[in-house]
Design an enzyme around this catalytic site. Sequence first.
Site, short mmCIF file in Angstrom:
data_model
loop_
_atom_site.label_atom_id
_atom_site.label_comp_id
_atom_site.label_asym_id
_atom_site.label_seq_id
_atom_site.Cartn_x
_atom_site.Cartn_y
_atom_site.Cartn_z
N SER A 36 0.83 -1.20 0.00
CA SER A 36 0.00 0.00 0.00
C SER A 36 0.86 1.25 0.00
O SER A 36 0.35 2.33 -0.19
CB SER A 36 -0.95 0.00 1.20
OG SER A 36 -0.25 -0.19 2.39
N HIS B 172 -3.91 -3.69 -5.59
CA HIS B 172 -4.12 -3.31 -4.20
C HIS B 172 -5.56 -3.57 -3.78
O HIS B 172 -6.49 -2.93 -4.28
CB HIS B 172 -3.76 -1.82 -4.03
CG HIS B 172 -3.80 -1.36 -2.61
ND1 HIS B 172 -4.27 -0.13 -2.23
CD2 HIS B 172 -3.44 -1.98 -1.46
CE1 HIS B 172 -4.19 -0.02 -0.92
NE2 HIS B 172 -3.70 -1.13 -0.43
N ASN C 249 -5.57 5.37 -0.25
CA ASN C 249 -4.83 5.67 0.98
C ASN C 249 -4.34 7.11 1.02
O ASN C 249 -4.12 7.66 2.12
CB ASN C 249 -3.66 4.71 1.16
CG ASN C 249 -4.12 3.35 1.67
OD1 ASN C 249 -5.23 3.23 2.17
ND2 ASN C 249 -3.28 2.35 1.54
N1 3HC Z 1 -17.75 -13.13 3.28
C1 3HC Z 1 -18.71 -12.59 2.52
N2 3HC Z 1 -19.47 -11.55 2.87
C2 3HC Z 1 -19.27 -11.04 4.09
C3 3HC Z 1 -18.28 -11.54 4.96
C4 3HC Z 1 -17.50 -12.64 4.51
N3 3HC Z 1 -16.55 -13.15 5.26
N4 3HC Z 1 -18.30 -10.81 6.09
C5 3HC Z 1 -19.24 -9.87 5.93
N5 3HC Z 1 -19.84 -10.02 4.74
C6 3HC Z 1 -20.89 -9.18 4.17
C7 3HC Z 1 -22.15 -9.25 4.99
O1 3HC Z 1 -22.95 -10.35 4.62
C8 3HC Z 1 -22.81 -7.93 4.65
O2 3HC Z 1 -23.39 -8.01 3.36
P1 3HC Z 1 -24.82 -7.29 3.04
O3 3HC Z 1 -24.60 -5.83 3.32
O4 3HC Z 1 -25.08 -7.62 1.61
O5 3HC Z 1 -25.75 -7.95 3.99
C9 3HC Z 1 -21.60 -6.97 4.52
O6 3HC Z 1 -20.48 -7.82 4.23
C10 3HC Z 1 -21.31 -6.18 5.78
O7 3HC Z 1 -21.28 -7.09 6.84
P2 3HC Z 1 -21.82 -6.71 8.30
O8 3HC Z 1 -22.81 -5.60 8.19
O9 3HC Z 1 -22.24 -7.92 9.01
O10 3HC Z 1 -20.60 -6.12 9.00
P3 3HC Z 1 -19.25 -6.81 9.42
O11 3HC Z 1 -19.06 -6.38 10.80
O12 3HC Z 1 -19.14 -8.24 9.11
O13 3HC Z 1 -18.20 -6.09 8.45
C11 3HC Z 1 -17.33 -4.15 7.28
C12 3HC Z 1 -18.29 -4.70 8.31
C13 3HC Z 1 -17.53 -4.81 5.94
C14 3HC Z 1 -15.88 -4.32 7.73
C15 3HC Z 1 -17.78 -2.66 7.24
O14 3HC Z 1 -17.76 -2.13 8.53
C16 3HC Z 1 -16.92 -1.81 6.37
O15 3HC Z 1 -17.11 -1.77 5.16
N6 3HC Z 1 -15.95 -1.07 6.98
C17 3HC Z 1 -15.02 -0.22 6.28
C18 3HC Z 1 -13.89 -1.06 5.77
C19 3HC Z 1 -12.88 -0.24 5.01
O16 3HC Z 1 -12.93 0.97 4.89
N7 3HC Z 1 -11.88 -0.96 4.48
C20 3HC Z 1 -10.79 -0.35 3.77
C21 3HC Z 1 -9.62 -0.22 4.68
S1 3HC Z 1 -8.24 0.53 3.86
C22 3HC Z 1 -7.38 -0.74 3.25
O17 3HC Z 1 -7.70 -1.90 3.40
C23 3HC Z 1 -6.17 -0.38 2.46
C24 3HC Z 1 -4.91 -0.72 3.17
O18 3HC Z 1 -3.82 -0.54 2.27
C25 3HC Z 1 -4.66 0.12 4.41
#
Ligand code: 3HC
Length: 283
Positions: A119, A140, A191
């Site tokens: 990243s 990424h 990022n």
């Molecule tokens: N497999 C498939 N689907 C899944 C799953 C899995 N393991 N886990 C969760 N899901 C699905 C759920 O079924 C739900 O789908 P729906 O909306 O169609 O019903 C959806 O994902 C959201 O799930 P939940 O509401 O149950 O919430 P969770 O607590 O499981 O997860 C989250 C929440 C998806 C992490 C949400 O909070 C989110 O999107 N957060 C922001 C994440 C983000 O910004 N990520 C980017 C970070 S930056 C990065 O990675 C870059 C690096 O370089 C730093």
Amino acid sequence: MAIDTVGVVGAGAMGSGIIEVVARNGLKVVAREISPEAVEAGKTRVEGSLEKAVSRGKLDEADRAATLANIVWTTDFDELAPSDLVIEAVVENLDLKAEIFKALDSVLDADAIMATNTSSIPIIDIAMATSRPEMVCGIHFFNPATVMKLVEVISTQRTSPEVISVVTDFATNVLGKRVVPAPDRAGFVVNALLIPYICQAIAMFEAGHASAEDIDAAMQLGCGHPMGPLTLADMIGLDVCLFTEESLHAEYQERFLAPPPLLRRMVSAGKLGRKSGEGFYTY
Ligand code: 3HC
């Protein structure tokens, strides 16, 4: 350049998500980790996520079994040899990544593509460790890779346009992701916007402007974000946030990109967020 077999080097938080995404989409995955213990930890992560997918009705039992059957776990680097594409997802350390890309260069076929999920390390520095930088690009993913629909595809000054076209087609049509092309600059697109925002939230918390819970609630409820910035920092890992902000600061030399002191101190104290059990919250 057809992609049938994908190698993934590293099965930590990002690597295991990438392994799962590729295997769920029906491709063979060779998942390589450094030790049997690290292989076990990677397997546990993938199995846990598949369990969650089944419990949320996103996957049936047959697809879960098929996904697991698509993955070959190994500690042997040479088993990556049949891969058409290898995605490296180890810790953010240029020396380590260069060593891995040198080794890939010696085991892979001439037309295999080598990609990094870094990243914040300049991808050209990784590519130049190989004898074929035209075959190296960035791909990424976002955490959790199974859920987040975006993939940034990064071209260096040496990447062949054909490699970018194959990787873009793969991410779009095989993995079902939306691809955003990005330049080989610190932070790419996401990022470069996200980490300074998180650091501003940390600085605001450090200044006593608002509590962690209130900052998070404000952004979640006021802006419709799925999580607030401090919860998200804990999920990403405070060490990753610090490393990325330092890369942005080094690249652009802007004062506002200097990491907040509290972030440095928390990382030095081993408070890395969810993965260490404590960050802005306890887990
Ligand atoms: N497999 C498939 N689907 C899944 C799953 C899995 N393991 N886990 C969760 N899901 C699905 C759920 O079924 C739900 O789908 P729906 O909306 O169609 O019903 C959806 O994902 C959201 O799930 P939940 O509401 O149950 O919430 P969770 O607590 O499981 O997860 C989250 C929440 C998806 C992490 C949400 O909070 C989110 O999107 N957060 C922001 C994440 C983000 O910004 N990520 C980017 C970070 S930056 C990065 O990675 C870059 C690096 O370089 C730093």
